[in-house]
Design an enzyme around this catalytic site. Sequence first.
Site, PDB file in Angstrom:
ATOM      1  N   SER A  96       0.843  -1.199   0.000  1.00  0.00           N
ATOM      2  CA  SER A  96       0.000   0.000   0.000  1.00  0.00           C
ATOM      3  C   SER A  96       0.888   1.264   0.000  1.00  0.00           C
ATOM      4  O   SER A  96       1.761   1.385  -0.848  1.00  0.00           O
ATOM      5  CB  SER A  96      -0.926  -0.063   1.220  1.00  0.00           C
ATOM      6  OG  SER A  96      -1.943   0.868   1.128  1.00  0.00           O
ATOM      7  N   ASP A 120      -9.025  -6.230  -4.608  1.00  0.00           N
ATOM      8  CA  ASP A 120      -8.577  -4.966  -4.010  1.00  0.00           C
ATOM      9  C   ASP A 120      -9.038  -3.827  -4.914  1.00  0.00           C
ATOM     10  O   ASP A 120      -8.547  -3.659  -6.015  1.00  0.00           O
ATOM     11  CB  ASP A 120      -7.043  -4.979  -3.899  1.00  0.00           C
ATOM     12  CG  ASP A 120      -6.487  -3.727  -3.235  1.00  0.00           C
ATOM     13  OD1 ASP A 120      -7.260  -2.771  -2.999  1.00  0.00           O
ATOM     14  OD2 ASP A 120      -5.273  -3.705  -2.942  1.00  0.00           O
ATOM     15  N   HIS A 145      -8.267  -5.034  -0.158  1.00  0.00           N
ATOM     16  CA  HIS A 145      -6.947  -4.458   0.083  1.00  0.00           C
ATOM     17  C   HIS A 145      -6.254  -5.087   1.295  1.00  0.00           C
ATOM     18  O   HIS A 145      -5.042  -5.229   1.321  1.00  0.00           O
ATOM     19  CB  HIS A 145      -7.100  -2.944   0.281  1.00  0.00           C
ATOM     20  CG  HIS A 145      -5.800  -2.205   0.361  1.00  0.00           C
ATOM     21  ND1 HIS A 145      -4.835  -2.305  -0.609  1.00  0.00           N
ATOM     22  CD2 HIS A 145      -5.313  -1.347   1.293  1.00  0.00           C
ATOM     23  CE1 HIS A 145      -3.800  -1.539  -0.271  1.00  0.00           C
ATOM     24  NE2 HIS A 145      -4.064  -0.964   0.874  1.00  0.00           N
TER      25      HIS A 145
END
Lengths: 380, 198
Positions: free
Chosen positions: A156, A322, A355
């Site tokens: 991320s 995601d 995610h």
Amino acid sequence: MSRFPADSVGLVSPQRHVFTEPLQLACGRSLPQYELVYETYGQLNASRSNAVLVCHALSGHHHAAGYHSEDDRKPGWWDACIGPGKPIDTERFFVVSLNNLGGCHGSTGPSSIDPETGKSYGGRFPMIVVEDWVNSQACLADHLGIDCWAAVVGGSLGGMQALQWAIAYPERLRHCVAIATASKLSAQNIAFNEVARQAIVSDPDFHEGDYAAFGVIPKRGLGLARMVGHITYLSDDAMGQKFGRELRSERLNYDIGSVEFQVESYLRYQGQEFSERFDANTYLLMTKALDYYDPARTHGDDLARALEPVSAGCLVISFSTDWRFAPARSRELANALMAARKDVSYVEVEADQGHDAFLLPIPRYVQALRSYMNRIEVDA
Amino acid sequence: MSLRADLQIIQKWIQPGSRVLDLGCGEGELLHYLQHNRQVRGYGLEIDPDNINACIARGVNVIDKNLDHGLDNFEDRSFDTVVMTQALQAVHYPDRILEDMLRIGREAILTFPNFGHWRCRLYLGTKGRMPVSEFMPYTWYNTPNIHFCTFKDFEKLCHERSVRILDRLVVDQTHRSSRLSAMWPNLLGEVAIYRVTR
């Protein structure tokens, strides 16, 4: 006899270092001095060639693996992947994990004391961006005597840092592992961050970031920001499987105030819990850092050109459900790396956790990471 | 390291130091060999998770990619050679793949099984059913091979699309060529290895 699992790094304790060289920031301001908190796992080898830097995401920190005390319930946030025999194998690698500048877990950030005023920075803390983090991490590498990382790894927002390392310090890392990330956020992604920020700044307890001076914290705003974020970290399917339309009691109340659906209860709990352990100014800063990152911007929006300096081998991993950092963004990155003729492998993992998948021990993901890390040569 | 027989033939057609894209690269044997013996740089495209992992484990650049989703992400003339072994018959649009291979690379190398081989003809001719053999073990409804063709079919496609055939090697399943199969390739050849360009 330790009660920790055999593949855990066991008891760990954070270290800290005060940097007295000023750090020039992208925003034009500078930090005259700053402190970074970090943890290390494993042993640095004699040639200092086995160091791996782990970069954290939005709400992460330096405690990536192991336990802080014998009765710690939960290990560090990426314990699934860091430890003896794990993909980032601490028998081979010396792992460094820090709390980034602007954070709220011990490194210099908005709640630290501003040496100029003797009071906490609050809203006056300078804006920190991904490039600044990487520069400060390079200072940490200098302090630890690490000229070149075997790998810089992150998911991320952490993946953005890994990528920035490869661009800004090509001679200082051999491999870059960018997981569930993007070279820039989409409009939708920035929009979610803006909703989160507005939730915080419109809380009457926010006081333009100076809430500490008023002895309050904007808990409602921060909780709300976390609720929005949390929805976007899960997939529709994952939420459906976890909560469905399940009710907390048999009867419907036909009112607005009561918490009836399990998903409402869960989100409120997440928001509440987060608002008690995280700092609102840090949350604002981290979301802005996410929004600002776009290395192609200064290269005519040509990502391949921005990646020109990269010499590290790269591994890019994405997860099918995601939608916050969609596979399409990772494909863009892999394509640009190929167009720039860099060494890159790309893995798209089928996973229904959205995610959040990047923090979970999903077999195919863990195996790909393990295979890649095992290929990295380190001196005995 | 011993290289699969068809790959042994293909590697001879690849210039040292060139850039290679391998469509359906399997466990990355060819790229690994070329990397270490021919200073070749390149990428393999693959869809099978175990194969992808095997590529990563041996240090071959691999991209998780379904060939049926197109190759628009690759620029024109960005590779010297684009290779595709034993996958032409398994893609949705073999003609588009061929076009893409020659758009992306200067040359393309393809291998595929010959459906015109005498055993296939005999099987279909005498039994009246789709051929099933040791080398084509699938039944018609579960086969990944959805676009079988013969050498003649392929060469007709090349002719129609102005694709020049630079080399053709017709071999049996163990990748040996014989004088007979060179004489009647479409009848006696089991696998063909083509090197083509525009």
